[in-house]
Design a protein around this motif. Structure first.
Motif, PDB file in Angstrom:
ATOM      1  N   SER A  80       0.849  -1.197   0.000  1.00  0.00           N
ATOM      2  CA  SER A  80       0.000   0.000   0.000  1.00  0.00           C
ATOM      3  C   SER A  80       0.873   1.232   0.000  1.00  0.00           C
ATOM      4  N   GLU A  81       0.566   2.176  -0.870  1.00  0.00           N
ATOM      5  CA  GLU A  81       1.347   3.409  -1.017  1.00  0.00           C
ATOM      6  C   GLU A  81       0.453   4.601  -0.734  1.00  0.00           C
ATOM      7  N   CYS A  82       0.685   5.250   0.394  1.00  0.00           N
ATOM      8  CA  CYS A  82      -0.108   6.415   0.799  1.00  0.00           C
ATOM      9  C   CYS A  82      -1.598   6.114   0.706  1.00  0.00           C
ATOM     10  N   VAL A  83      -1.993   5.022   1.327  1.00  0.00           N
ATOM     11  CA  VAL A  83      -3.402   4.617   1.393  1.00  0.00           C
ATOM     12  C   VAL A  83      -3.871   4.567   2.840  1.00  0.00           C
ATOM     13  N   LEU A  84      -3.155   3.821   3.680  1.00  0.00           N
ATOM     14  CA  LEU A  84      -3.578   3.672   5.079  1.00  0.00           C
ATOM     15  C   LEU A  84      -3.631   5.014   5.801  1.00  0.00           C
ATOM     16  N   VAL A  85      -2.746   5.919   5.444  1.00  0.00           N
ATOM     17  CA  VAL A  85      -2.674   7.206   6.134  1.00  0.00           C
ATOM     18  C   VAL A  85      -3.925   8.052   5.909  1.00  0.00           C
ATOM     19  N   TYR A  86      -4.701   7.755   4.871  1.00  0.00           N
ATOM     20  CA  TYR A  86      -5.939   8.483   4.610  1.00  0.00           C
ATOM     21  C   TYR A  86      -7.125   7.918   5.389  1.00  0.00           C
ATOM     22  N   LEU A  87      -6.944   6.764   6.002  1.00  0.00           N
ATOM     23  CA  LEU A  87      -8.044   6.099   6.705  1.00  0.00           C
ATOM     24  C   LEU A  87      -8.055   6.488   8.182  1.00  0.00           C
ATOM     25  N   PRO A  88      -9.240   6.564   8.788  1.00  0.00           N
ATOM     26  CA  PRO A  88      -9.282   6.693  10.247  1.00  0.00           C
ATOM     27  C   PRO A  88      -8.596   5.482  10.887  1.00  0.00           C
ATOM     28  N   PRO A  89      -7.988   5.648  12.058  1.00  0.00           N
ATOM     29  CA  PRO A  89      -7.229   4.549  12.674  1.00  0.00           C
ATOM     30  C   PRO A  89      -8.028   3.270  12.844  1.00  0.00           C
ATOM     31  N   GLU A  90      -9.305   3.394  13.200  1.00  0.00           N
ATOM     32  CA  GLU A  90     -10.096   2.183  13.417  1.00  0.00           C
ATOM     33  C   GLU A  90     -10.308   1.401  12.125  1.00  0.00           C
ATOM     34  N   ASP A  91     -10.367   2.096  10.986  1.00  0.00           N
ATOM     35  CA  ASP A  91     -10.525   1.399   9.709  1.00  0.00           C
ATOM     36  C   ASP A  91      -9.240   0.692   9.304  1.00  0.00           C
ATOM     37  N   THR A  92      -8.099   1.352   9.517  1.00  0.00           N
ATOM     38  CA  THR A  92      -6.825   0.689   9.243  1.00  0.00           C
ATOM     39  C   THR A  92      -6.650  -0.533  10.139  1.00  0.00           C
ATOM     40  N   ARG A  93      -6.992  -0.382  11.411  1.00  0.00           N
ATOM     41  CA  ARG A  93      -6.876  -1.507  12.344  1.00  0.00           C
ATOM     42  C   ARG A  93      -7.735  -2.679  11.881  1.00  0.00           C
ATOM     43  N   MET A 106       1.714 -13.922   5.051  1.00  0.00           N
ATOM     44  CA  MET A 106       1.624 -12.605   4.414  1.00  0.00           C
ATOM     45  C   MET A 106       2.819 -11.736   4.780  1.00  0.00           C
ATOM     46  N   PHE A 107       3.302 -11.027   3.772  1.00  0.00           N
ATOM     47  CA  PHE A 107       4.284  -9.957   3.981  1.00  0.00           C
ATOM     48  C   PHE A 107       3.625  -8.662   3.540  1.00  0.00           C
ATOM     49  N   TYR A 108       3.606  -7.657   4.418  1.00  0.00           N
ATOM     50  CA  TYR A 108       2.931  -6.391   4.122  1.00  0.00           C
ATOM     51  C   TYR A 108       3.981  -5.289   4.033  1.00  0.00           C
ATOM     52  N   LEU A 109       3.919  -4.508   2.953  1.00  0.00           N
ATOM     53  CA  LEU A 109       4.844  -3.396   2.732  1.00  0.00           C
ATOM     54  C   LEU A 109       4.032  -2.113   2.576  1.00  0.00           C
ATOM     55  N   ASN A 110       4.361  -1.107   3.399  1.00  0.00           N
ATOM     56  CA  ASN A 110       3.564   0.121   3.435  1.00  0.00           C
ATOM     57  C   ASN A 110       4.471   1.348   3.311  1.00  0.00           C
ATOM     58  N   TYR A 111       4.019   2.340   2.545  1.00  0.00           N
ATOM     59  CA  TYR A 111       4.746   3.599   2.374  1.00  0.00           C
ATOM     60  C   TYR A 111       3.788   4.743   2.676  1.00  0.00           C
ATOM     61  N   GLU A 112       4.203   5.664   3.563  1.00  0.00           N
ATOM     62  CA  GLU A 112       3.335   6.794   3.872  1.00  0.00           C
ATOM     63  C   GLU A 112       4.086   7.854   4.672  1.00  0.00           C
ATOM     64  N   ALA A 134      -7.052  15.188   3.721  1.00  0.00           N
ATOM     65  CA  ALA A 134      -6.744  15.079   5.150  1.00  0.00           C
ATOM     66  C   ALA A 134      -6.128  13.709   5.443  1.00  0.00           C
ATOM     67  N   LEU A 135      -5.016  13.721   6.180  1.00  0.00           N
ATOM     68  CA  LEU A 135      -4.359  12.471   6.569  1.00  0.00           C
ATOM     69  C   LEU A 135      -4.967  12.008   7.891  1.00  0.00           C
ATOM     70  N   LEU A 136      -6.073  11.288   7.789  1.00  0.00           N
ATOM     71  CA  LEU A 136      -6.879  10.971   8.965  1.00  0.00           C
ATOM     72  C   LEU A 136      -6.179  10.009   9.922  1.00  0.00           C
ATOM     73  N   GLY A 137      -5.216   9.253   9.421  1.00  0.00           N
ATOM     74  CA  GLY A 137      -4.570   8.261  10.272  1.00  0.00           C
ATOM     75  C   GLY A 137      -3.217   8.667  10.821  1.00  0.00           C
ATOM     76  N   ALA A 140      -2.533   9.042  14.805  1.00  0.00           N
ATOM     77  CA  ALA A 140      -2.506   7.773  15.536  1.00  0.00           C
ATOM     78  C   ALA A 140      -1.260   6.949  15.232  1.00  0.00           C
ATOM     79  N   CYS A 141      -0.559   7.304  14.146  1.00  0.00           N
ATOM     80  CA  CYS A 141       0.626   6.534  13.755  1.00  0.00           C
ATOM     81  C   CYS A 141       1.695   7.506  13.255  1.00  0.00           C
ATOM     82  N   PRO A 142       2.238   8.333  14.161  1.00  0.00           N
ATOM     83  CA  PRO A 142       3.058   9.463  13.734  1.00  0.00           C
ATOM     84  C   PRO A 142       4.536   9.181  13.557  1.00  0.00           C
TER      85      PRO A 142
END
Length: 216
Positions: A80-93, A106-112, A134-137, A140-142
């Motif tokens: 995921s590339e600059c996707v999770l950071v747009y989600l509210p924390p509860e949705d990413t969780r 699974m191997f997960y690779l994230n960029y944000e 807005a970077l909604l997430g 919570a993950c700074p």
């Protein structure tokens, strides 16, 4: 997008399509015309499947992957590339927990983006907000520690993270020299400041994937 890798595994990519996926978390609902456009995007060219799905609804995502014949026991990489950071924390969780539960390996690779609290980070947030992004997430993950903990809390066995300065320094010296010949870096301090506000985080779940040693 799903790619079947020589019948031995899958790669699963979350592609941010503006208001059609990650950043639509800022909307209460997806407009009917946007939903129609998303359905038209679905394709199956050869070994690739392109699917449209609101990832705030992970149960629907897993169901759709099941319908497309994904083997949840096969080693799978998710990007995921600059996707999770747009989600509210509860949705990413919820999304990460669903993926960790559904896939055996699974191997997960994230960029944000990270580091919103210094002067550069605050300016970055203001600029994005003026564009309706807005970077909604992010709150919570700074930082890197929070990036790692987010994966571990979701059920992944290993996790780590590096900012882009750390990633760049881990490239082979010849590769760094080649990059610097292509793109002259006159303002190294500015470059390093930007890189300090973006990161790559990664996580592994399952004995075969975790055996690769989840490190750069």
């Amino acid at each position: 997008m799903i790619k079947r890798a020589a019948a031995k595994g899958h790669s699963l990519s979350f592609l941010c399509g503006g208001r059609l996926c990650g950043s639509c978390a800022a909307q209460e609902r997806v407009h009917p015309e946007q939903a129609r456009a998303a359905r038209l995007m679905e394709t199956k060219p050869g070994s690739h499947h392109m699917l449209a799905q609101d990832i705030r609804k992970p149960a629907e995502l897993v169901q759709k992957l099941t319908e497309k014949g994904v083997d949840f026991s096969a080693p799978t990489i998710c990007i995921s590339e600059c996707v999770l950071v747009y989600l509210p924390p509860e949705d990413t969780r919820g999304l990460l927990q669903a993926l960790a539960s559904a896939f055996t390996e699974m191997f997960y690779l994230n960029y944000e983006q990270i580091n919103p609290h210094d002067s550069f980070g605050k300016m970055m947030l203001r600029n994005l907000r003026t564009r309706g992004c807005a970077l909604l997430g992010l709150e919570a993950c700074p930082d890197l520690a929070a990036q790692k903990q987010r994966f571990l809390a979701a059920g992944f066995g290993q996790a780590d993270a590096l900012d882009m300065n750390g990633v760049y320094l881990r490239l082979e010296e010849d590769d760094r020299k080649r990059i610097e010949r292509i793109e002259m870096l006159d303002e190294m301090e500015e470059w390093q400041l930007i890189c300090a506000h973006y990161c790559i985080s990664w996580a592994a779940k399952g004995p075969a994937v975790e055996a690769m040693q989840c490190r750069v």
